[in-house]
Design a protein around this motif. Sequence first.
Motif, PDB file in Angstrom:
ATOM      1  N   ASP A   1       0.834  -1.193   0.000  1.00 44.44           N
ATOM      2  CA  ASP A   1       0.000   0.000   0.000  1.00 44.44           C
ATOM      3  C   ASP A   1       0.872   1.248   0.000  1.00 44.44           C
ATOM      4  O   ASP A   1       1.524   1.566   0.980  1.00 44.44           O
ATOM      5  CB  ASP A   1      -0.934   0.022   1.213  1.00 44.44           C
ATOM      6  CG  ASP A   1      -1.978  -1.083   1.164  1.00 44.44           C
ATOM      7  OD1 ASP A   1      -2.207  -1.635   0.069  1.00 44.44           O
ATOM      8  OD2 ASP A   1      -2.559  -1.395   2.211  1.00 44.44           O
TER       9      ASP A   1
ATOM     10  N   THR B   1      -1.170  -6.264  -0.441  1.00 46.99           N
ATOM     11  CA  THR B   1      -1.814  -4.967  -0.563  1.00 46.99           C
ATOM     12  C   THR B   1      -3.326  -5.081  -0.403  1.00 46.99           C
ATOM     13  O   THR B   1      -3.888  -6.167  -0.548  1.00 46.99           O
ATOM     14  CB  THR B   1      -1.442  -4.315  -1.920  1.00 46.99           C
ATOM     15  OG1 THR B   1      -1.890  -2.978  -1.948  1.00 46.99           O
ATOM     16  CG2 THR B   1      -2.024  -5.071  -3.085  1.00 46.99           C
ATOM     17  N   SER B   2      -3.949  -3.965  -0.142  1.00 45.51           N
ATOM     18  CA  SER B   2      -5.395  -3.909   0.003  1.00 45.51           C
ATOM     19  C   SER B   2      -6.074  -4.169  -1.339  1.00 45.51           C
ATOM     20  O   SER B   2      -5.556  -3.807  -2.398  1.00 45.51           O
ATOM     21  CB  SER B   2      -5.800  -2.522   0.518  1.00 45.51           C
ATOM     22  OG  SER B   2      -7.179  -2.322   0.370  1.00 45.51           O
ATOM     23  N   ILE B   3      -7.236  -4.756  -1.289  1.00 45.59           N
ATOM     24  CA  ILE B   3      -8.034  -4.996  -2.489  1.00 45.59           C
ATOM     25  C   ILE B   3      -8.335  -3.673  -3.199  1.00 45.59           C
ATOM     26  O   ILE B   3      -8.565  -3.641  -4.406  1.00 45.59           O
ATOM     27  CB  ILE B   3      -9.323  -5.779  -2.153  1.00 45.59           C
ATOM     28  CG1 ILE B   3      -9.998  -6.303  -3.421  1.00 45.59           C
ATOM     29  CG2 ILE B   3     -10.284  -4.936  -1.344  1.00 45.59           C
ATOM     30  CD1 ILE B   3      -9.246  -7.397  -4.107  1.00 45.59           C
ATOM     31  N   ASP B   4      -8.269  -2.573  -2.466  1.00 40.48           N
ATOM     32  CA  ASP B   4      -8.461  -1.245  -3.061  1.00 40.48           C
ATOM     33  C   ASP B   4      -7.416  -0.945  -4.139  1.00 40.48           C
ATOM     34  O   ASP B   4      -7.621  -0.093  -4.993  1.00 40.48           O
ATOM     35  CB  ASP B   4      -8.355  -0.138  -2.002  1.00 40.48           C
ATOM     36  CG  ASP B   4      -9.558  -0.106  -1.078  1.00 40.48           C
ATOM     37  OD1 ASP B   4     -10.610  -0.651  -1.446  1.00 40.48           O
ATOM     38  OD2 ASP B   4      -9.435   0.474   0.015  1.00 40.48           O
ATOM     39  N   HIS B   5      -6.273  -1.623  -4.071  1.00 38.52           N
ATOM     40  CA  HIS B   5      -5.186  -1.380  -5.016  1.00 38.52           C
ATOM     41  C   HIS B   5      -5.084  -2.471  -6.083  1.00 38.52           C
ATOM     42  O   HIS B   5      -4.027  -2.653  -6.685  1.00 38.52           O
ATOM     43  CB  HIS B   5      -3.857  -1.243  -4.264  1.00 38.52           C
ATOM     44  CG  HIS B   5      -3.826  -0.073  -3.359  1.00 38.52           C
ATOM     45  ND1 HIS B   5      -4.000  -0.183  -2.004  1.00 38.52           N
ATOM     46  CD2 HIS B   5      -3.681   1.244  -3.604  1.00 38.52           C
ATOM     47  CE1 HIS B   5      -3.947   1.009  -1.455  1.00 38.52           C
ATOM     48  NE2 HIS B   5      -3.757   1.898  -2.402  1.00 38.52           N
ATOM     49  N   TYR B   6      -6.188  -3.183  -6.304  1.00 36.52           N
ATOM     50  CA  TYR B   6      -6.196  -4.245  -7.310  1.00 36.52           C
ATOM     51  C   TYR B   6      -5.807  -3.666  -8.665  1.00 36.52           C
ATOM     52  O   TYR B   6      -6.219  -2.575  -9.036  1.00 36.52           O
ATOM     53  CB  TYR B   6      -7.573  -4.897  -7.400  1.00 36.52           C
ATOM     54  CG  TYR B   6      -7.601  -6.044  -8.362  1.00 36.52           C
ATOM     55  CD1 TYR B   6      -7.114  -7.290  -7.992  1.00 36.52           C
ATOM     56  CD2 TYR B   6      -8.071  -5.871  -9.660  1.00 36.52           C
ATOM     57  CE1 TYR B   6      -7.119  -8.350  -8.887  1.00 36.52           C
ATOM     58  CE2 TYR B   6      -8.074  -6.918 -10.560  1.00 36.52           C
ATOM     59  CZ  TYR B   6      -7.601  -8.150 -10.168  1.00 36.52           C
ATOM     60  OH  TYR B   6      -7.588  -9.190 -11.057  1.00 36.52           O
ATOM     61  N   SER B   7      -4.993  -4.394  -9.392  1.00 32.81           N
ATOM     62  CA  SER B   7      -4.502  -3.908 -10.678  1.00 32.81           C
ATOM     63  C   SER B   7      -4.534  -5.019 -11.720  1.00 32.81           C
ATOM     64  O   SER B   7      -4.317  -6.190 -11.406  1.00 32.81           O
ATOM     65  CB  SER B   7      -3.061  -3.417 -10.513  1.00 32.81           C
ATOM     66  OG  SER B   7      -2.500  -3.108 -11.765  1.00 32.81           O
TER      67      SER B   7
ATOM     68  N   TYR C   1      -3.972 -10.148  -1.936  1.00 27.36           N
ATOM     69  CA  TYR C   1      -4.892  -9.045  -1.646  1.00 27.36           C
ATOM     70  C   TYR C   1      -5.601  -9.301  -0.327  1.00 27.36           C
ATOM     71  O   TYR C   1      -5.995 -10.431  -0.043  1.00 27.36           O
ATOM     72  CB  TYR C   1      -5.909  -8.881  -2.774  1.00 27.36           C
ATOM     73  CG  TYR C   1      -5.278  -8.375  -4.044  1.00 27.36           C
ATOM     74  CD1 TYR C   1      -4.935  -7.033  -4.186  1.00 27.36           C
ATOM     75  CD2 TYR C   1      -5.010  -9.231  -5.109  1.00 27.36           C
ATOM     76  CE1 TYR C   1      -4.346  -6.563  -5.345  1.00 27.36           C
ATOM     77  CE2 TYR C   1      -4.420  -8.772  -6.260  1.00 27.36           C
ATOM     78  CZ  TYR C   1      -4.101  -7.435  -6.379  1.00 27.36           C
ATOM     79  OH  TYR C   1      -3.508  -6.970  -7.530  1.00 27.36           O
TER      80      TYR C   1
ATOM     81  N   ASP D   1      -8.476  -7.544   2.719  1.00 27.90           N
ATOM     82  CA  ASP D   1      -9.604  -6.636   2.882  1.00 27.90           C
ATOM     83  C   ASP D   1      -9.131  -5.236   3.222  1.00 27.90           C
ATOM     84  O   ASP D   1      -7.995  -5.030   3.652  1.00 27.90           O
ATOM     85  CB  ASP D   1     -10.531  -7.128   4.000  1.00 27.90           C
ATOM     86  CG  ASP D   1     -11.294  -8.381   3.600  1.00 27.90           C
ATOM     87  OD1 ASP D   1     -11.542  -8.566   2.394  1.00 27.90           O
ATOM     88  OD2 ASP D   1     -11.633  -9.162   4.499  1.00 27.90           O
ATOM     89  N   LYS D   2     -10.040  -4.301   3.085  1.00 28.20           N
ATOM     90  CA  LYS D   2      -9.770  -2.930   3.503  1.00 28.20           C
ATOM     91  C   LYS D   2      -9.534  -2.926   5.004  1.00 28.20           C
ATOM     92  O   LYS D   2     -10.095  -3.727   5.732  1.00 28.20           O
ATOM     93  CB  LYS D   2     -10.954  -2.028   3.189  1.00 28.20           C
ATOM     94  CG  LYS D   2     -11.281  -1.943   1.721  1.00 28.20           C
ATOM     95  CD  LYS D   2     -12.547  -1.135   1.512  1.00 28.20           C
ATOM     96  CE  LYS D   2     -12.980  -1.186   0.073  1.00 28.20           C
ATOM     97  NZ  LYS D   2     -14.188  -0.426  -0.172  1.00 28.20           N
TER      98      LYS D   2
ATOM     99  N   SER E   1      -6.744  -0.717   8.073  1.00 32.64           N
ATOM    100  CA  SER E   1      -5.417  -0.145   8.243  1.00 32.64           C
ATOM    101  C   SER E   1      -4.322  -1.175   8.502  1.00 32.64           C
ATOM    102  O   SER E   1      -3.188  -0.977   8.092  1.00 32.64           O
ATOM    103  CB  SER E   1      -5.432   0.887   9.360  1.00 32.64           C
ATOM    104  OG  SER E   1      -5.807   0.295  10.576  1.00 32.64           O
TER     105      SER E   1
END
Length: 146
Positions: A8, A31-37, A49, A51-52, A54
């Motif tokens: 992240d 990394t967080s699933i928010d940063h999936y690429s 990956y 979960d969201k 901190s």
Amino acid sequence: MRIFIDGDGSPVKDTTIEVALKYQLEVIIVTSIDHYSLKEYPENVSFVYVDKGSDAADYKIVQLVQKGDLLITQDYGLASLVLPKGVSVLHQLGREYTIETIDGLLEQRYFSAKVRKSGGRTKGPKPFTAENREQFKQQLMLMIER
């Protein structure tokens, strides 16, 4: 040796992958699933990956790393959790975290948080530069060769 990256916001993913290819080492980016690429990466690179949240990536890294692995992170707390496992830890600025230095870094983080909680201000990190990237790359190669 496997190289783990606390993914992240890490500015050294590509540099780490480049060096790992040279040494034929596996890279695992947590990394967080928010940063999936959908970006394509070399075969030696895999993603985990989480979960969201901190600390979700930190907990997963602690679970996955083993003695002899190398972790790239700027998180002092995470470094303090994996150092006793025999994991080498490198900051994105090229500084190695060690058992001898981690307590002082954690104390510094604690006191800075206290200042901020009481309404004070502390300095944030400086912008990441090309010189920082080169310093990181050189230190990463030294740690791999050790």
